[in-house]
Design an enzyme around this catalytic site. Sequence first.
Site, PDB file in Angstrom:
ATOM      1  N   CYS A 256       0.791  -1.240   0.000  1.00  0.00           N
ATOM      2  CA  CYS A 256       0.000   0.000   0.000  1.00  0.00           C
ATOM      3  C   CYS A 256       0.821   1.287   0.000  1.00  0.00           C
ATOM      4  CB  CYS A 256      -0.948  -0.007   1.194  1.00  0.00           C
ATOM      5  SG  CYS A 256      -2.174  -1.295   1.054  1.00  0.00           S
ATOM      6  N   LYS A 259       2.765   2.314  -3.206  1.00  0.00           N
ATOM      7  CA  LYS A 259       1.816   2.536  -4.315  1.00  0.00           C
ATOM      8  C   LYS A 259       0.997   3.797  -4.070  1.00  0.00           C
ATOM      9  CE  LYS A 259      -1.850  -0.226  -4.240  1.00  0.00           C
ATOM     10  NZ  LYS A 259      -3.090   0.588  -4.124  1.00  0.00           N
ATOM     11  N   ARG A 324       5.588  -8.176  -0.922  1.00  0.00           N
ATOM     12  CA  ARG A 324       5.439  -7.071  -1.881  1.00  0.00           C
ATOM     13  C   ARG A 324       6.098  -5.802  -1.356  1.00  0.00           C
ATOM     14  NH1 ARG A 324      -0.935  -7.332  -2.887  1.00  0.00           N
ATOM     15  NH2 ARG A 324      -0.833  -7.892  -0.671  1.00  0.00           N
TER      16      ARG A 324
HETATM   17  C1  UDX Z   1      -0.835   0.424   5.781  1.00  0.00           C
HETATM   18  C2  UDX Z   1      -1.645   1.369   6.655  1.00  0.00           C
HETATM   19  O1  UDX Z   1      -1.174   1.294   7.999  1.00  0.00           O
HETATM   20  C3  UDX Z   1      -3.124   0.958   6.620  1.00  0.00           C
HETATM   21  O2  UDX Z   1      -3.896   1.871   7.389  1.00  0.00           O
HETATM   22  C4  UDX Z   1      -3.590   0.987   5.159  1.00  0.00           C
HETATM   23  O3  UDX Z   1      -4.968   0.614   5.065  1.00  0.00           O
HETATM   24  C5  UDX Z   1      -2.744   0.045   4.323  1.00  0.00           C
HETATM   25  O4  UDX Z   1      -1.351   0.402   4.429  1.00  0.00           O
HETATM   26  P1  UDX Z   1       0.180  -2.004   5.947  1.00  0.00           P
HETATM   27  O5  UDX Z   1       0.707  -1.727   4.592  1.00  0.00           O
HETATM   28  O6  UDX Z   1      -0.454  -3.310   6.245  1.00  0.00           O
HETATM   29  O7  UDX Z   1      -0.932  -0.862   6.336  1.00  0.00           O
HETATM   30  O8  UDX Z   1       1.411  -1.874   6.933  1.00  0.00           O
HETATM   31  P2  UDX Z   1       1.841  -0.957   8.155  1.00  0.00           P
HETATM   32  O9  UDX Z   1       1.616  -1.696   9.405  1.00  0.00           O
HETATM   33  O10 UDX Z   1       1.274   0.410   8.031  1.00  0.00           O
HETATM   34  O11 UDX Z   1       3.441  -0.866   7.881  1.00  0.00           O
HETATM   35  C6  UDX Z   1       3.849  -0.321   6.652  1.00  0.00           C
HETATM   36  C7  UDX Z   1       5.377  -0.331   6.624  1.00  0.00           C
HETATM   37  O12 UDX Z   1       5.881   0.579   7.609  1.00  0.00           O
HETATM   38  C8  UDX Z   1       5.989  -1.692   6.956  1.00  0.00           C
HETATM   39  O13 UDX Z   1       7.107  -1.925   6.122  1.00  0.00           O
HETATM   40  C9  UDX Z   1       6.423  -1.532   8.411  1.00  0.00           C
HETATM   41  O14 UDX Z   1       7.537  -2.350   8.759  1.00  0.00           O
HETATM   42  C10 UDX Z   1       6.833  -0.074   8.442  1.00  0.00           C
HETATM   43  N1  UDX Z   1       6.768   0.526   9.783  1.00  0.00           N
HETATM   44  C11 UDX Z   1       5.570   0.618  10.427  1.00  0.00           C
HETATM   45  C12 UDX Z   1       7.950   1.035  10.345  1.00  0.00           C
HETATM   46  O15 UDX Z   1       9.027   0.944   9.753  1.00  0.00           O
HETATM   47  N2  UDX Z   1       7.885   1.616  11.574  1.00  0.00           N
HETATM   48  C13 UDX Z   1       6.713   1.731  12.266  1.00  0.00           C
HETATM   49  O16 UDX Z   1       6.729   2.279  13.372  1.00  0.00           O
HETATM   50  C14 UDX Z   1       5.517   1.211  11.677  1.00  0.00           C
END
Ligand code: UDX
Length: 425
Positions: A256, A259, A324
Site C-alpha cells: 500500500c 503505491k 510485496r
Molecule cells: C498500511 C496502513 O497502515 C493501513 O492503514 C492501510 O490501510 C494500508 O497500508 P500495511 O501496509 O499493512 O498498512 O502496513 P503498516 O503496518 O502500516 O506498515 C507499513 C510499513 O511501515 C511496513 O514496512 C512496516 O515495517 C513499516 N513501519 C511501520 C515502520 O518501519 N515503523 C513503524 O513504526 C511502523
Amino acid sequence: MARIAVIGTGYVGLTTGACFAHLGHDVICADIDADKIERLKRGEIPIVEEGLGRIVSEALAAGKIKFVVGAVNASSYAEFHYLCVPTPQGEDGSADLHYLEAAAEEIGPCLPTDSVVVNKSTVPVGSTEVVAMHLKRSDVQVVSNPEFLREGTAVKDFLNPDRVVIGASDQKAAIRVAALYSRVRAPIMVTDPVSAETIKYASNAFLATKLSFVNAIANLCEHVGADVNDVTLGMGYDTRIGKDFLRPGPGWGGSCFPKDVAALAKIAEDYGYDFTLLREVLAVNNAQFDRTAQKVLQALGEDLSEKKVAAWGLSFKAGTDDLRESPAVEVLQRVSGAGAQITAYDPAVPNGVKELPLVEVVSDPLIAAKDADVLVVLTEWPEFKFVDFDQLAEQMRGRVIIDARNLLDRSVLLRRGFTVIGIGR
Ligand code: UDX
C-alpha cells in the site's frame, strides 16, 4: 441485515466479506480465479491474517457467506456491491483502474434496481464518477467507503476501526451504507466522494511521511550521537505526535504505502499541484534501503568474495508473509548485487524469493547464521529476540550484527562479544 456482494477476494475483499458476514449480513464473494474460489468454499484461507480463518469458517457453517466465480453471480442477488479489486500502480505511478472499470462494466447490466455500488479498494480521487460512468445505470448509486486495514491485523481493524468514512453525493445512499456498520462501535463520517477518496490517500501518505521523518531523525541521531529510542520516546509523549508509528527501520514497504504515496504524488501533478514533500518522502525511503545495505557492506569489508551474510526477516513487516515492496528484499537485493553470499530465514516465508534468486532461504535462524560474517535483522519478528545467542555466537564466523529494526537486546549481545550496529543508536 443486508445482502452484500463483494467483488474480489484478495486481502481487502476477503476480509471485507468475512467481516460483514460476521456482523450478520448475507455475503456473496466473487472472484475470477475458480481454483481460489474452490479453496475458499472449503474454508482454506490463502493469506496470513489473524482470525480470518475462524470467521470464514463460522460464516460458512452459518450459511452467511458464499463464494462464486464471476462478479455477475454475486451482484445479481445483492443490494450492496463492494468493489475490492486490485488498483495496481501503473508505469507512471498512477493507479491502474482497468480492473475496477471492468468489474463495473460486468455488473452494471445485472444490478438490481436501487443497488448501491461501493468502492472499497484504494482508488484515485474522482474514481466514484469513473465507476458510475462504467456502470451505465441511472437507478444505482456509487459510494466511496475506503479501507484502513493493516496486513496482519485486518480483521481487528475492520471490526474495531478508528473511523468509518463514507463518501456519497446521495445522502440516502450514505445512510444505507452507514447502516451496514450498525454493530461497529466507531465514529461514522459522511462526506462527499472526492473528500473520502482524498482521506484515504492523505492518511497513508501522512503515515509514510511520519516514517520517513523518523528514519531521517534516526540517521541524524547516528551523526550527533543521540539514542533514537529515547528521542522517539520523548517525542511521543506529545499527544500531537503520538507514540505510534515512530519505530525507525530499513525503510517502509508493503503493497500500500509505496503505491499510494506514488499515486497521490501523481494525482497532485495531474491536478496541477507540485507535491514536492511527497517526492522527498519517497526519496528518503529509498535512501534508507541504500543506507541499510551500506551498513552491511561496510561491516563485510572490501573483499566480498568469500563473505557470508545471514539475514533474519524477508516479509515487509512482522505478522505477514507478504513480500510485496518488502524493505528486507530491497536491502538484500543491494547486498546480493554487491557480491555477498546471503542465507535468509523468515518464519512466514518458507521458500525462495523470486526477487532474490541468489539468496538461500532456510527454515531456522541458527542455520541461516552458519559461518556468517555479518547478521542483519530486517523484519521485526518477535521470535528473533529469543534465539539462543550463545549458539548464535558458535554458529557465526564473525561478530557483527546489523539490527535494522533495533529489535534485539543490545546488552545481551554485547556480553557475548557481538558488535551491534542499529538504526539511530
Ligand atoms: C498500511 C496502513 O497502515 C493501513 O492503514 C492501510 O490501510 C494500508 O497500508 P500495511 O501496509 O499493512 O498498512 O502496513 P503498516 O503496518 O502500516 O506498515 C507499513 C510499513 O511501515 C511496513 O514496512 C512496516 O515495517 C513499516 N513501519 C511501520 C515502520 O518501519 N515503523 C513503524 O513504526 C511502523
